[in-house]
Design a protein around this motif. Structure first.
Motif, PDB file in Angstrom:
ATOM      1  N   MET A  17       0.831  -1.209   0.000  1.00  0.00           N
ATOM      2  CA  MET A  17       0.000   0.000   0.000  1.00  0.00           C
ATOM      3  C   MET A  17       0.862   1.254   0.000  1.00  0.00           C
ATOM      4  O   MET A  17       0.568   2.230  -0.706  1.00  0.00           O
ATOM      5  CB  MET A  17      -0.929   0.007   1.214  1.00  0.00           C
ATOM      6  N   ALA A  18       1.930   1.249   0.768  1.00  0.00           N
ATOM      7  CA  ALA A  18       2.829   2.411   0.806  1.00  0.00           C
ATOM      8  C   ALA A  18       3.505   2.611  -0.546  1.00  0.00           C
ATOM      9  O   ALA A  18       3.666   3.752  -1.010  1.00  0.00           O
ATOM     10  CB  ALA A  18       3.868   2.230   1.906  1.00  0.00           C
ATOM     11  N   ARG A  19       3.908   1.527  -1.182  1.00  0.00           N
ATOM     12  CA  ARG A  19       4.538   1.635  -2.503  1.00  0.00           C
ATOM     13  C   ARG A  19       3.569   2.241  -3.515  1.00  0.00           C
ATOM     14  O   ARG A  19       3.928   3.130  -4.285  1.00  0.00           O
ATOM     15  CB  ARG A  19       4.978   0.248  -2.963  1.00  0.00           C
ATOM     16  N   LEU A  33       1.691   5.204   6.544  1.00  0.00           N
ATOM     17  CA  LEU A  33       1.960   3.825   6.119  1.00  0.00           C
ATOM     18  C   LEU A  33       3.416   3.450   6.351  1.00  0.00           C
ATOM     19  O   LEU A  33       3.720   2.321   6.739  1.00  0.00           O
ATOM     20  CB  LEU A  33       1.581   3.632   4.651  1.00  0.00           C
ATOM     21  N   ALA A  34       4.318   4.399   6.142  1.00  0.00           N
ATOM     22  CA  ALA A  34       5.736   4.120   6.394  1.00  0.00           C
ATOM     23  C   ALA A  34       5.976   3.881   7.888  1.00  0.00           C
ATOM     24  O   ALA A  34       6.735   2.981   8.265  1.00  0.00           O
ATOM     25  CB  ALA A  34       6.594   5.272   5.890  1.00  0.00           C
ATOM     26  N   LEU A  38       7.304   0.453   9.643  1.00  0.00           N
ATOM     27  CA  LEU A  38       8.439   0.436  10.566  1.00  0.00           C
ATOM     28  C   LEU A  38       8.056  -0.225  11.888  1.00  0.00           C
ATOM     29  O   LEU A  38       8.817  -1.032  12.435  1.00  0.00           O
ATOM     30  CB  LEU A  38       8.930   1.861  10.808  1.00  0.00           C
ATOM     31  N   TRP A  39       6.872   0.090  12.396  1.00  0.00           N
ATOM     32  CA  TRP A  39       6.388  -0.517  13.637  1.00  0.00           C
ATOM     33  C   TRP A  39       6.220  -2.034  13.479  1.00  0.00           C
ATOM     34  O   TRP A  39       6.587  -2.809  14.362  1.00  0.00           O
ATOM     35  CB  TRP A  39       5.074   0.152  14.043  1.00  0.00           C
ATOM     36  N   LEU A  40       5.673  -2.457  12.324  1.00  0.00           N
ATOM     37  CA  LEU A  40       5.519  -3.896  12.075  1.00  0.00           C
ATOM     38  C   LEU A  40       6.873  -4.582  11.967  1.00  0.00           C
ATOM     39  O   LEU A  40       7.031  -5.726  12.404  1.00  0.00           O
ATOM     40  CB  LEU A  40       4.697  -4.125  10.809  1.00  0.00           C
ATOM     41  N   LEU A  41       7.848  -3.893  11.398  1.00  0.00           N
ATOM     42  CA  LEU A  41       9.195  -4.466  11.305  1.00  0.00           C
ATOM     43  C   LEU A  41       9.790  -4.676  12.696  1.00  0.00           C
ATOM     44  O   LEU A  41      10.418  -5.712  12.965  1.00  0.00           O
ATOM     45  CB  LEU A  41      10.082  -3.548  10.471  1.00  0.00           C
ATOM     46  N   VAL A  42       9.565  -3.723  13.596  1.00  0.00           N
ATOM     47  CA  VAL A  42      10.037  -3.878  14.978  1.00  0.00           C
ATOM     48  C   VAL A  42       9.338  -5.066  15.642  1.00  0.00           C
ATOM     49  O   VAL A  42       9.974  -5.869  16.337  1.00  0.00           O
ATOM     50  CB  VAL A  42       9.804  -2.574  15.768  1.00  0.00           C
ATOM     51  N   LEU A  43       8.027  -5.201  15.429  1.00  0.00           N
ATOM     52  CA  LEU A  43       7.298  -6.327  16.010  1.00  0.00           C
ATOM     53  C   LEU A  43       7.794  -7.659  15.453  1.00  0.00           C
ATOM     54  O   LEU A  43       7.875  -8.655  16.181  1.00  0.00           O
ATOM     55  CB  LEU A  43       5.799  -6.181  15.743  1.00  0.00           C
ATOM     56  N   ILE A  44       8.126  -7.692  14.171  1.00  0.00           N
ATOM     57  CA  ILE A  44       8.646  -8.927  13.556  1.00  0.00           C
ATOM     58  C   ILE A  44       9.978  -9.303  14.184  1.00  0.00           C
ATOM     59  O   ILE A  44      10.212 -10.474  14.517  1.00  0.00           O
ATOM     60  CB  ILE A  44       8.764  -8.759  12.031  1.00  0.00           C
ATOM     61  N   VAL A  45      10.859  -8.328  14.372  1.00  0.00           N
ATOM     62  CA  VAL A  45      12.171  -8.618  14.965  1.00  0.00           C
ATOM     63  C   VAL A  45      12.009  -9.118  16.397  1.00  0.00           C
ATOM     64  O   VAL A  45      12.660 -10.089  16.806  1.00  0.00           O
ATOM     65  CB  VAL A  45      13.080  -7.375  14.905  1.00  0.00           C
TER      66      VAL A  45
END
Length: 77
Positions: A17-19, A33-34, A38-45
Motif C-alpha cells: 500500500m505504501a509503494r 503507512l511508512a 516500521l512498527w511492524l518491522l520492529v514487532l517482527i524482529v
C-alpha cells in the motif's frame, strides 16, 4: 510462530500500500503507512528473537553434575 507469520503478512500488505501511495503521489498516506511498516518491522524482529530464544534454549537442558565420573579419553583396546 503464528504471530510472526501474521506480522509478516501485515507488513507485506501495508508495504505494498505504501509503494502504491508513493507511485500515485498520495502524500498524505505515505508517512502513516511508512510508520506502520516500521512498527511492524520492529514487532517482527521482537517475535523472531523470542521464537529463536525459545527454540535454542533447550540445548542447555542437561548440565553434567560434578559427581559424574570423568569420561575416558580414548578406547582401551
Amino acid at each position: 510462530m503464528i504471530r510472526l507469520a501474521l506480522y509478516t503478512a501485515a507488513l507485506v500488505f501495508f508495504a505494498d500500500m505504501a509503494r502504491r501511495a508513493v507511485i500515485v503521489r498520495a502524500d498524505s498516506f505515505v508517512l502513516p503507512l511508512a510508520l506502520l511498516c516500521l512498527w511492524l518491522l520492529v514487532l517482527i524482529v521482537r517475535a523472531y528473537r523470542r521464537e529463536h530464544r525459545r527454540l535454542t534454549r533447550r540445548r542447555t537442558d542437561f548440565v553434567r553434575p560434578r559427581s559424574f565420573p570423568a569420561q575416558r579419553k580414548r578406547d582401551t583396546r
